[in-house]
Design a protein around this motif. Sequence first.
Motif, PDB file in Angstrom:
ATOM      1  N   HIS A 118       0.775  -1.086   0.162  1.00 46.84           N
ATOM      2  CA  HIS A 118      -0.040   0.119   0.004  1.00 46.84           C
ATOM      3  C   HIS A 118       1.019   1.312  -0.072  1.00 46.84           C
ATOM      4  O   HIS A 118       0.685   2.120  -0.683  1.00 46.84           O
ATOM      5  N   GLU A 173      -7.164  -2.809  -3.515  1.00 42.32           N
ATOM      6  CA  GLU A 173      -8.570  -2.200  -3.065  1.00 42.32           C
ATOM      7  C   GLU A 173      -8.659  -3.477  -1.632  1.00 42.32           C
ATOM      8  O   GLU A 173      -9.131  -2.820  -0.512  1.00 42.32           O
ATOM      9  N   GLN A 174      -8.682  -4.541  -1.796  1.00 41.77           N
ATOM     10  CA  GLN A 174      -9.019  -5.708  -0.912  1.00 41.77           C
ATOM     11  C   GLN A 174      -7.999  -5.281   0.050  1.00 41.77           C
ATOM     12  O   GLN A 174      -8.255  -5.536   1.456  1.00 41.77           O
ATOM     13  N   ARG A 176      -6.400  -2.472   1.020  1.00 40.66           N
ATOM     14  CA  ARG A 176      -6.712  -1.321   1.730  1.00 40.66           C
ATOM     15  C   ARG A 176      -7.750  -1.378   2.557  1.00 40.66           C
ATOM     16  O   ARG A 176      -7.898  -0.926   3.986  1.00 40.66           O
ATOM     17  N   VAL A 189     -15.155  -6.826  -2.917  1.00 41.96           N
ATOM     18  CA  VAL A 189     -14.477  -6.056  -4.007  1.00 41.96           C
ATOM     19  C   VAL A 189     -14.823  -6.931  -5.318  1.00 41.96           C
ATOM     20  O   VAL A 189     -14.413  -8.317  -5.096  1.00 41.96           O
ATOM     21  N   SER A 206     -15.433  -1.312  -6.055  1.00 44.66           N
ATOM     22  CA  SER A 206     -14.788  -1.441  -4.472  1.00 44.66           C
ATOM     23  C   SER A 206     -15.672  -0.527  -3.523  1.00 44.66           C
ATOM     24  O   SER A 206     -16.859  -0.169  -3.988  1.00 44.66           O
ATOM     25  N   GLU A 208     -15.636   2.387   0.128  1.00 45.08           N
ATOM     26  CA  GLU A 208     -15.032   3.287   1.252  1.00 45.08           C
ATOM     27  C   GLU A 208     -15.373   2.284   2.427  1.00 45.08           C
ATOM     28  O   GLU A 208     -16.096   1.652   2.512  1.00 45.08           O
ATOM     29  N   ARG A 214     -17.337   2.528  -4.632  1.00 48.17           N
ATOM     30  CA  ARG A 214     -16.157   3.249  -5.347  1.00 48.17           C
ATOM     31  C   ARG A 214     -15.853   2.421  -6.812  1.00 48.17           C
ATOM     32  O   ARG A 214     -15.731   1.435  -6.736  1.00 48.17           O
ATOM     33  N   ILE A 216     -14.153   2.094 -10.085  1.00 41.52           N
ATOM     34  CA  ILE A 216     -12.825   2.171 -10.683  1.00 41.52           C
ATOM     35  C   ILE A 216     -12.752   1.871 -12.015  1.00 41.52           C
ATOM     36  O   ILE A 216     -12.822   0.526 -12.369  1.00 41.52           O
ATOM     37  N   CYS A 262      -4.397   8.579  -9.035  1.00 36.14           N
ATOM     38  CA  CYS A 262      -5.853   8.373  -9.010  1.00 36.14           C
ATOM     39  C   CYS A 262      -6.498   9.885  -9.171  1.00 36.14           C
ATOM     40  O   CYS A 262      -6.151  10.898  -8.588  1.00 36.14           O
TER      41      CYS A 262
END
Length: 283
Positions: A118, A173-174, A176, A189, A206, A208, A214, A216, A262
């Motif tokens: 990350h 994302e997973q 995060r 996700v 995904s 928040e 979210r 993407i 991003c």
Amino acid sequence: MPQSHWSVLEVEAIVATYRQMLVAELSGQRYNKSQLNQALMERLQDRSRSSIEYKHRNISAVLRDADCPYVDGYKPLGNYQGMLVEAVERVLLGSEIFDRAARSAAERPAVDSAEPAHDGVIVMPPEASQSHHEINERPAAYERRPIKRDYLAREAHNRELGLSGERFVVSFEQRRLRQAGESRLADRVEHIAETQGDGAGFDVLSFEPNGRERWIEVKTTAFAKESAFFITPNELACSRDNAERYHLFRLFTFRHKPRMFCLQGDMSDYLCLEPNSYRAGIR
């Protein structure tokens, strides 16, 4: 004392050195940038190291505007002259070895990366002066833009590279969400481009940490940060109609050091959009 204007022979010499670096980079070969520049300085005895660095960056800008890959580490610097464009087109873009290396790099399959870290993956987007104003400013009378090539378009059709980038973002994302203590959301996700196809207007669903969706869209390149990318009318419309949840993740230098910036919201607010092609039929 200010240095004189570069001669045709000087410009051709630095473009040839830049071509050595770029072909090696595109081919995955190691090279010594300092040694090549030192040899160049010995040939161009009236040119300082800083002037050579600036000219390398000018060459990167020419390649950027031609939709070509350029040497990593030489951030594009605009306001180049027509003589440089002509030398780049003749010495570099007209070279068969560069063409083979660029085509191979654009079409090379990508292997899915390991679990993405990350920290350090997300960086700031390119500055507006690089990604917008320089590209759209009208050249002076002694300037001209290079003829565009199709290397970025070829890479955009590299399905294996695109899928690897999307899977990288799914894993990112997973991770995060799990780090935020939301394992339940992480398990939800979804790789929309695989489960539902390409028509949704985005690639990854995904969340928040508060549960808000979210959306993407992932754009992946093995080339540099400032490289242009392609976005469809459907993706633009999706970002406009769902600005509060829409994100675009631009992955770059994907094969050797994945990084991404991003953008969030209506992509028309961020992107310099140039017509690329038309769907045509006989009247």
